[in-house]
Design an enzyme around this catalytic site. Structure first.
Site, PDB file in Angstrom:
ATOM      1  N   TYR A  94      42.335  32.461  38.070  1.00  0.00           N
ATOM      2  CA  TYR A  94      41.952  33.659  37.238  1.00  0.00           C
ATOM      3  C   TYR A  94      42.795  34.707  37.272  1.00  0.00           C
ATOM      4  CZ  TYR A  94      39.407  35.581  33.544  1.00  0.00           C
ATOM      5  OH  TYR A  94      38.812  35.833  32.449  1.00  0.00           O
ATOM      6  N   TYR A 117      48.233  37.154  35.978  1.00  0.00           N
ATOM      7  CA  TYR A 117      48.286  38.728  35.763  1.00  0.00           C
ATOM      8  C   TYR A 117      49.664  38.803  36.508  1.00  0.00           C
ATOM      9  CZ  TYR A 117      44.327  39.177  33.314  1.00  0.00           C
ATOM     10  OH  TYR A 117      43.506  39.225  31.669  1.00  0.00           O
TER      11      TYR A 117
END
Length: 603
Positions: free
Chosen positions: A446, A450
């Protein structure tokens, strides 16, 4: 004659300026001169933005008023002494830094001038600010200084008069005591010049000596670092004020800042490639080779972050902890533009990205203090990334005991909405929580996008706005460099510095009989990229750093040829550097060699 020559220069400049020429053709000679003068310091992009908006105004007065107000606002972004350096080249900044350092050096190393300043230190004339800079020298009363120079004896000492001696020894100084030390006089004189450039001079303290502060101010490298930061941020502030930075124009960071950052990285590569380090054993490597082997290399940095995140996740699964992904965003007043349209946000109050990040930091400090009071200790990572207009927001991957999840969410939400929490959309958009179900996907996966997006973009195709991930990574790097924002931070867990030192040891530290010692377990885990095993060997997740069994070992650096201790460049303090590790009272040296840097010869 002067007015005539100025007119010729103005016409020559405007004839070569494709941006100004079409607009100046529409105005009279007085407005021509006014517009040229107001816009001369700015880039073509800024000129275009100002002129397009100005010539939409219904009257000439409103047009000129818009140009005047906008340029005044932009000119405030740099001190008057640097106003001409908007969008200048790095060579110009370097030249200015050398000039300022030479000016300070002239004061600090000129005994004749310091003697004069000592005698005039408490002169009321100085208090009123009549001390002037003439050709790089401080002059208060020129005829008085000439008399001092004329009365200088053969031995170089100045012979003051009786009245001057009386003033020198007077106890009625404006500070209550007279600084007889020339270093203090030089420092006080130099710092007056520093503040003119909007800079904060270094101040003596426990870590900085007075002499060290003067040495900093006489070093062009100190000025160069300060000027680069000041001018780079002024350029970016100008771009944000004119709404260049948004999803529809120049996303995350302006073009000028991105280009400057790319140029800086190229300069750094040239510097690293032209310098080598050599040790006592004769081993020789370029600094670029060394840089490619540590976390300065984007691939290694990315791999290490993913290894640590995965280790935290494995540990959480073993302990039965839950994973929570949190996003925190700034209030509307910190956002320059709307994401969908790129239009100006009327609620924006002029805040810049560094101020927005300072707000997030302050709120996190409050959050962390409250969590500590409630005995809640999450662990994981925080990632800071820019939104489309450069405003930072935080992503946090936390692992926590299931019984404490609701309390953690409540505390974080409270401080995220503490300021302007009642504004429209705040409850829905300012603070977001996502519980990660291990059966549906990995927590590390997840946060992966980023991390990749903020390092090199490799492996991603597009960002949220459809921009190429590799170009996005360059812009985000420029953004972080410009605003001095730390992108990644570990929350909780053991020190990564000790982990890196352990990875330098490639062989077992002990014989087989004691291979289960704490440091060997930690070394083996680090060598096998097992962050979970390393955390366990270091005492677990919630133990304080001071109570962990392994610590860094520091020692002084000694030049084997001269026997001299390595000292700090400015203050002359003896420097202690990491030399290894300490465990159970025993020292383990991981850095056996002393290295020196040499520049590649042009021949």
């Amino acid at each position: 004659m002067d007015r005539f020559s100025d007119s010729l220069v103005s016409k020559a400049i405007n004839a070569q300026d494709d941006i100004l020429a079409p607009y100046l053709a529409k105005v009279d000679k007085y407005d021509d001169s006014f517009i040229t003068k107001r816009l001369s310091y700015f880039s073509n992009a800024i000129k275009t933005a100002i002129l397009e908006e100005a010539f939409k105004q219904p009257t000439n007065y409103q047009r000129n008023r818009h140009i005047l107000d906008t340029t005044k606002k932009l000119n405030k972004l740099l001190p008057k002494e640097l106003g001409h350096m908007f969008f200048c080249y790095d060579d110009d900044i370097n030249k200015k830094a050398k000039e300022c350092a030479a000016y300070c050096r002239n004061i600090a190393t000129n005994p004749k001038l310091l003697n004069f300043l000592a005698l005039n230190y408490n002169n009321p004339v100085n208090v009123n600010g009549s001390l002037q800079s003439v050709n790089g020298n401080i002059i208060s009363n020129k005829s008085e200084l000439n008399r001092f120079e004329a009365t200088q004896a053969v031995n170089g000492k100045i012979k003051p008069t009786a009245n001057e001696l009386k003033r020198l020894n007077s106890s009625n100084s404006r500070n209550g005591n007279f600084p007889l030390n020339h270093q203090e006089i030089a420092y006080n004189t130099i710092t007056r010049n520093v503040t003119k450039f909007g800079l904060t001079p270094p101040t003596p303290n426990k870590r900085k000596s007075l002499n060290g502060c003067i040495k900093r101010l006489t070093d062009n490298r100190w000025w160069l670092r300060k000027f680069r930061k000041l001018i780079t941020q002024a350029n970016e502030k100008a771009a944000i004020h004119l709404n260049f930075v948004n999803s529809k124009r120049q996303i995350y960071a302006s073009n000028i800042t991105t280009k400057n950052r790319i140029a800086q990285r190229l300069r750094n590569e040239d510097l690293l490639s032209s310098h080598f380090i050599i040790n006592d054993a004769g081993q020789r490597y370029s600094l670029q080779e060394i840089s490619n082997l540590n976390v300065s290399n984007p691939k290694i940095r990315k791999d290490e972050l993913m290894c640590r995140a995965r280790g935290f996740e494995d540990l959480a699964l073993e302990l039965g902890h839950e994973a929570l992904f949190i996003t925190i965003t700034c209030p509307s007043k910190y956002h320059r533009a709307f994401a969908k349209s790129g239009a100006e946000n009327p609620k924006w109050q002029g805040y810049m990205p560094d101020e927005a990040n300072a707000y997030l930091n302050k709120q996190w400090q409050k959050t962390r203090a409250e969590l500590k009071r409630q005995n809640i200790e999450p662990y994981g990572f925080r990632v800071v990334e820019p939104q489309h207009d450069g405003t930072p927001h935080w992503h946090m991957l936390f692992f926590i005991e299931p019984t404490k999840v609701n309390t953690l969410q409540s505390v974080i939400r409270h401080y995220a909405l503490e300021i302007d929490g009642d504004e429209k959309g705040a409850a829905e958009n300012r603070c977001d929580f996502k519980k990660i179900d291990p059966s549906k996907g990995s927590a590390t996966g997840y946060i992966l996008k980023y991390i990749v997006k903020n390092i090199d973009g490799k492996g991603l195709e597009k960002d949220l706005f459809g921009n190429d991930a590799l170009l996005v990574a360059q812009r985000i790097d420029a953004w972080a460099s410009c605003w001095r924002i730390r992108q990644f931070q570990q929350i909780g867990g053991a020190s990564v510095s000790i982990w890196r030192e352990l990875r330098r040891i490639k062989q077992s530290l002990f014989s087989e009989k004691i291979e289960n010692s704490i440091i060997e377990q930690a070394r083996n885990a680090a060598d096998n990229s097992d962050w979970q095993g390393y955390i366990i060997a270091m005492g677990g997740i919630h133990i304080k750093q001071k109570d962990r069994p392994i610590k860094l070992y520091y020692d002084i650096n000694i030049n084997e040829q001269t026997g001299e201790c390595l000292q700090s460049y400015y203050d002359g303090e003896i420097i202690q550097k990491v030399k290894g590790l300490v465990c159970a009272g025993k020292t383990f040296v991981t850095r056996a060699f002393t290295w020196r840097v040499e520049k590649l010869s042009n021949t």
